[in-house]
Design a protein around this motif. Structure first.
Motif, PDB file in Angstrom:
ATOM      1  N   GLU A   1      82.214  73.690  72.509  1.00 16.81           N
ATOM      2  CA  GLU A   1      81.651  73.144  71.462  1.00 16.81           C
ATOM      3  C   GLU A   1      80.499  71.783  71.619  1.00 16.81           C
ATOM      4  O   GLU A   1      79.610  71.761  71.206  1.00 16.81           O
ATOM      5  CB  GLU A   1      82.662  72.608  70.537  1.00 16.81           C
ATOM      6  CG  GLU A   1      83.746  73.610  70.107  1.00 16.81           C
ATOM      7  CD  GLU A   1      83.840  73.789  68.512  1.00 16.81           C
ATOM      8  OE1 GLU A   1      83.702  72.514  67.719  1.00 16.81           O
ATOM      9  OE2 GLU A   1      83.998  74.885  68.109  1.00 16.81           O
TER      10      GLU A   1
ATOM     11  N   GLU B   1      80.277  74.069  64.067  1.00 13.98           N
ATOM     12  CA  GLU B   1      80.400  73.570  62.643  1.00 13.98           C
ATOM     13  C   GLU B   1      80.827  72.233  62.556  1.00 13.98           C
ATOM     14  O   GLU B   1      80.662  71.510  61.468  1.00 13.98           O
ATOM     15  CB  GLU B   1      81.119  74.802  61.872  1.00 13.98           C
ATOM     16  CG  GLU B   1      80.809  76.269  61.769  1.00 13.98           C
ATOM     17  CD  GLU B   1      79.527  75.958  60.937  1.00 13.98           C
ATOM     18  OE1 GLU B   1      79.236  75.202  59.933  1.00 13.98           O
ATOM     19  OE2 GLU B   1      78.303  76.663  61.286  1.00 13.98           O
ATOM     20  N   ARG B   2      81.757  71.814  63.582  1.00 15.53           N
ATOM     21  CA  ARG B   2      82.570  70.580  63.419  1.00 15.53           C
ATOM     22  C   ARG B   2      82.402  70.065  64.611  1.00 15.53           C
ATOM     23  O   ARG B   2      82.832  70.675  65.803  1.00 15.53           O
ATOM     24  CB  ARG B   2      83.972  70.844  63.121  1.00 15.53           C
ATOM     25  CG  ARG B   2      84.813  69.940  62.821  1.00 15.53           C
ATOM     26  CD  ARG B   2      86.066  69.923  62.193  1.00 15.53           C
ATOM     27  NE  ARG B   2      86.710  69.098  61.677  1.00 15.53           N
ATOM     28  CZ  ARG B   2      87.217  68.908  60.353  1.00 15.53           C
ATOM     29  NH1 ARG B   2      87.504  69.958  59.952  1.00 15.53           N
ATOM     30  NH2 ARG B   2      87.539  67.761  59.776  1.00 15.53           N
TER      31      ARG B   2
ATOM     32  N   GLU C   1      80.638  67.156  60.372  1.00 10.00           N
ATOM     33  CA  GLU C   1      80.583  68.522  60.118  1.00 10.00           C
ATOM     34  C   GLU C   1      79.060  68.816  60.233  1.00 10.00           C
ATOM     35  O   GLU C   1      78.118  67.895  59.551  1.00 10.00           O
ATOM     36  CB  GLU C   1      81.271  68.788  58.856  1.00 10.00           C
ATOM     37  CG  GLU C   1      82.655  68.875  59.095  1.00 10.00           C
ATOM     38  CD  GLU C   1      83.340  69.064  57.715  1.00 10.00           C
ATOM     39  OE1 GLU C   1      82.807  69.141  56.669  1.00 10.00           O
ATOM     40  OE2 GLU C   1      84.637  69.539  57.605  1.00 10.00           O
ATOM     41  N   LEU C   2      78.716  69.825  60.665  1.00 11.31           N
ATOM     42  CA  LEU C   2      77.321  70.393  60.441  1.00 11.31           C
ATOM     43  C   LEU C   2      76.730  70.650  59.024  1.00 11.31           C
ATOM     44  O   LEU C   2      77.319  71.283  57.999  1.00 11.31           O
ATOM     45  CB  LEU C   2      77.106  71.754  60.949  1.00 11.31           C
ATOM     46  CG  LEU C   2      75.766  72.344  61.442  1.00 11.31           C
ATOM     47  CD1 LEU C   2      74.812  71.394  62.046  1.00 11.31           C
ATOM     48  CD2 LEU C   2      75.728  73.609  61.794  1.00 11.31           C
TER      49      LEU C   2
ATOM     50  N   SER D   1      71.663  73.223  60.025  1.00 12.89           N
ATOM     51  CA  SER D   1      71.540  73.820  61.613  1.00 12.89           C
ATOM     52  C   SER D   1      70.119  73.511  62.096  1.00 12.89           C
ATOM     53  O   SER D   1      69.776  73.638  63.052  1.00 12.89           O
ATOM     54  CB  SER D   1      72.050  75.136  61.464  1.00 12.89           C
ATOM     55  OG  SER D   1      71.549  75.946  60.534  1.00 12.89           O
TER      56      SER D   1
ATOM     57  N   TYR E   1      74.355  66.462  61.486  1.00 13.92           N
ATOM     58  CA  TYR E   1      75.777  66.393  61.162  1.00 13.92           C
ATOM     59  C   TYR E   1      76.161  65.067  60.331  1.00 13.92           C
ATOM     60  O   TYR E   1      75.682  64.084  60.178  1.00 13.92           O
ATOM     61  CB  TYR E   1      76.721  66.235  62.312  1.00 13.92           C
ATOM     62  CG  TYR E   1      76.650  67.404  63.280  1.00 13.92           C
ATOM     63  CD1 TYR E   1      77.792  68.252  63.426  1.00 13.92           C
ATOM     64  CD2 TYR E   1      75.751  67.541  64.127  1.00 13.92           C
ATOM     65  CE1 TYR E   1      77.754  69.560  63.788  1.00 13.92           C
ATOM     66  CE2 TYR E   1      75.596  68.971  64.938  1.00 13.92           C
ATOM     67  CZ  TYR E   1      76.726  69.637  64.799  1.00 13.92           C
ATOM     68  OH  TYR E   1      76.701  70.798  65.365  1.00 13.92           O
TER      69      TYR E   1
END
Length: 139
Positions: free
Chosen positions: A65, A94-95, A120-121, A124, A129
């Motif tokens: 990640e 995503e996180r 959190e995203l 994109s 974030y």
């Protein structure tokens, strides 16, 4: 330039040219006691130029990640007995937990030290974030 192949280890490939050193530092690879090769500006048909990191130790645990946050599109190959046994294409997560730090002085994470910094995203395209506690944005 010729760099030997590794028998057992990890190859982080398709790093955007110039980002290899940042990834090397962020992962703390300088503290490892194994052979590591950081190749910069390697010619690539797909990317023009790219960076590659070769780690001659397969026991290293990489956070995919974090790699996805630093440079989405990287591939991570696990090498055993000179052959690729596993390959991962990392993407923008995503996180993120404890990767970004909230800069809002009023956020609960600045007063409560044991709380994880969780983002959190939101977008994109811009790689933006947001802090789940105070909604502050970070890139």
């Amino acid at each position: 330039m010729n760099v030997d192949s590794i028998k057992n280890g990890i190859v982080i490939d398709h790093i955007k040219a110039g980002k290899g050193h940042k990834i090397y530092n962020f992962l703390g690879l300088d503290s490892l006691d194994c052979s590591i090769a950081l190749l910069k500006n390697v010619p690539s048909e797909k990317m023009g130029k790219k960076d590659i990191i070769k780690i001659d130790d397969e026991s290293i645990v990489l956070d995919l990640e974090v790699l996805g946050y630093l440079d989405p599109g990287i591939t991570v190959a696990i090498i055993r007995d000179g052959k690729v046994t596993d390959k991962h294409q990392v993407k923008l997560p995503e996180r993120l937990v404890n990767v970004l730090k909230c800069k809002n002085p009023r956020c609960i994470v600045t007063t409560e030290q044991e709380i994880d910094h969780i983002f959190e995203l939101v977008d994109s395209e811009t790689r933006t974030y947001r802090c789940i506690y105070c909604d502050s944005h970070a890139k």
